[in-house]
Design a protein around this motif. Structure first.
Motif, mmCIF file in Angstrom:
data_model
loop_
_atom_site.group_PDB
_atom_site.id
_atom_site.type_symbol
_atom_site.label_atom_id
_atom_site.label_comp_id
_atom_site.label_asym_id
_atom_site.label_seq_id
_atom_site.Cartn_x
_atom_site.Cartn_y
_atom_site.Cartn_z
ATOM 1 N N ASN A 48 3.608 44.874 35.165
ATOM 2 C CA ASN A 48 3.941 45.041 33.752
ATOM 3 C C ASN A 48 4.788 46.285 33.525
ATOM 4 N N VAL A 49 4.540 47.333 34.296
ATOM 5 C CA VAL A 49 5.391 48.521 34.214
ATOM 6 C C VAL A 49 6.831 48.133 34.529
ATOM 7 N N LEU A 50 7.003 47.391 35.607
ATOM 8 C CA LEU A 50 8.340 46.955 36.015
ATOM 9 C C LEU A 50 8.982 46.088 34.936
ATOM 10 N N ARG A 51 8.232 45.138 34.415
ATOM 11 C CA ARG A 51 8.770 44.195 33.436
ATOM 12 C C ARG A 51 9.164 44.894 32.132
ATOM 13 N N VAL A 52 8.307 45.780 31.645
ATOM 14 C CA VAL A 52 8.551 46.417 30.345
ATOM 15 C C VAL A 52 9.661 47.464 30.427
ATOM 16 N N VAL A 53 9.581 48.351 31.405
ATOM 17 C CA VAL A 53 10.569 49.424 31.524
ATOM 18 C C VAL A 53 11.937 48.866 31.896
ATOM 19 N N LYS A 54 11.958 47.743 32.607
ATOM 20 C CA LYS A 54 13.223 47.141 33.030
ATOM 21 C C LYS A 54 14.087 46.734 31.837
ATOM 22 N N GLU A 55 13.468 46.482 30.711
ATOM 23 C CA GLU A 55 14.215 46.069 29.519
ATOM 24 C C GLU A 55 15.177 47.158 29.043
ATOM 25 N N THR A 56 14.832 48.411 29.308
ATOM 26 C CA THR A 56 15.674 49.514 28.833
ATOM 27 C C THR A 56 16.280 50.343 29.957
ATOM 28 N N ASN A 57 15.593 50.370 31.122
ATOM 29 C CA ASN A 57 16.069 51.208 32.216
ATOM 30 C C ASN A 57 15.688 50.583 33.562
ATOM 31 N N PRO A 58 16.496 49.656 34.082
ATOM 32 C CA PRO A 58 16.157 48.940 35.315
ATOM 33 C C PRO A 58 15.918 49.840 36.520
ATOM 34 N N SER A 59 16.739 50.874 36.687
ATOM 35 C CA SER A 59 16.580 51.735 37.855
ATOM 36 C C SER A 59 15.280 52.533 37.781
ATOM 37 N N LEU A 60 14.937 53.013 36.592
ATOM 38 C CA LEU A 60 13.679 53.738 36.411
ATOM 39 C C LEU A 60 12.494 52.793 36.570
ATOM 40 N N ALA A 61 12.663 51.555 36.148
ATOM 41 C CA ALA A 61 11.579 50.575 36.226
ATOM 42 C C ALA A 61 11.105 50.392 37.662
ATOM 43 N N LYS A 62 12.042 50.304 38.603
ATOM 44 C CA LYS A 62 11.678 50.131 40.014
ATOM 45 C C LYS A 62 10.893 51.333 40.521
ATOM 46 N N LYS A 63 11.352 52.525 40.159
ATOM 47 C CA LYS A 63 10.673 53.740 40.618
ATOM 48 C C LYS A 63 9.264 53.832 40.057
ATOM 49 N N LEU A 64 9.132 53.564 38.772
ATOM 50 C CA LEU A 64 7.816 53.638 38.142
ATOM 51 C C LEU A 64 6.895 52.525 38.644
ATOM 52 N N GLY A 65 7.468 51.345 38.895
ATOM 53 C CA GLY A 65 6.671 50.240 39.423
ATOM 54 C C GLY A 65 6.104 50.563 40.792
ATOM 55 N N ILE A 66 6.956 51.122 41.656
ATOM 56 C CA ILE A 66 6.520 51.497 43.006
ATOM 57 C C ILE A 66 5.479 52.611 42.935
ATOM 58 N N ALA A 67 5.739 53.616 42.090
ATOM 59 C CA ALA A 67 4.799 54.733 41.951
ATOM 60 C C ALA A 67 3.442 54.244 41.456
ATOM 61 N N THR A 68 3.454 53.328 40.498
ATOM 62 C CA THR A 68 2.202 52.774 39.972
ATOM 63 C C THR A 68 1.448 52.021 41.058
ATOM 64 N N LEU A 69 2.173 51.203 41.802
ATOM 65 C CA LEU A 69 1.561 50.420 42.881
ATOM 66 C C LEU A 69 0.896 51.337 43.906
ATOM 67 N N VAL A 70 1.617 52.365 44.328
ATOM 68 C CA VAL A 70 1.102 53.279 45.350
ATOM 69 C C VAL A 70 -0.105 54.064 44.837
ATOM 70 N N LEU A 71 0.008 54.602 43.637
ATOM 71 C CA LEU A 71 -1.091 55.401 43.088
ATOM 72 C C LEU A 71 -2.334 54.553 42.820
#
Length: 204
Positions: A48-71
């Motif tokens: 959901n982090v990836l899906r929501v953030v991707k709407e406004t910032n695709p590059s940031l969405a990937k970083k936040l998605g990966i960070a969320t997954l790892v944490l």
């Protein structure tokens, strides 16, 4: 309150409280300025982090998605690792595993709501059942690449892990694995309903 002085109880409480930290929600709010609890699926997980953030910032969405997954994966492993080096029993470590997943799925910081538990479950299972988890990750990777429906890939991987655990470790007590599996399936009921209706969204 004497139970609070019991080492096992202390680890169980820590597992639940640390497991409940909503990293996806915190990261999305801080770095993207969005509340993922009120957007997309409303889940606090990486998808959901990836899906929501991707709407406004695709590059940031990937970083936040990966960070969320790892944490989300690490927070269960952290308590398990400390418990392991403290010499706690395998039964206690399985209790820690279950409570870390419960913490994520029913977070005390979010009025006992939370995520789907996939990343946290993957983390604790990698620690407790590494071979089975590697098999499950292979199944998940196949689904993620060719099916591209996050919930279906995750549920298929979960089934693969549970089946593999009975085959590879037929003599172990499977109750914790079944409990974790039940929790994850329960949290995915809305996704399962959408899958049956053909309405579940693909990850693009």
């Amino acid at each position: 309150m004497d139970f609070l002085y019991n080492t096992n109880a202390q680890f169980f409480i820590a597992a639940y409280l640390i497991g409940g930290i909503p990293f996806g929600l915190l990261l999305a709010k801080k770095y993207a300025g969005v509340n993922i609890k009120t957007a997309g699926s409303g889940s606090i997980g990486a998808t959901n982090v990836l899906r929501v953030v991707k709407e406004t910032n695709p590059s940031l969405a990937k970083k936040l998605g990966i960070a969320t997954l790892v944490l989300d994966a690490i927070k269960g492993v952290l308590v398990l690792a400390v418990a392991y080096f403290a010499g706690l029993s395998e039964a206690t470590m399985w209790g820690i595993s279950v409570l870390a997943v419960i913490g994520h799925c029913f977070s005390p910081y979010l009025n006992f709501e939370g995520g789907k538990g996939v990343a946290t479950g993957m983390g604790v299972m990698m620690f407790m059942l590494p071979l089975e988890t590697i098999i499950a990750l292979g199944v998940w990777a196949f689904g993620a690449k060719f099916i591209r429906i996050s919930s279906l890939s995750s549920l298929t991987a979960l089934v693969a892990l549970m089946v593999a655990s009975f085959i590879i470790h037929p003599d172990m007590a499977h109750a914790p694995v079944i409990i974790i599996g039940f929790i994850l399936f329960y949290k995915h009921i809305p996704n399962i309903i959408r899958l049956l209706k053909g309405e579940e969204k693909r990850v693009v």
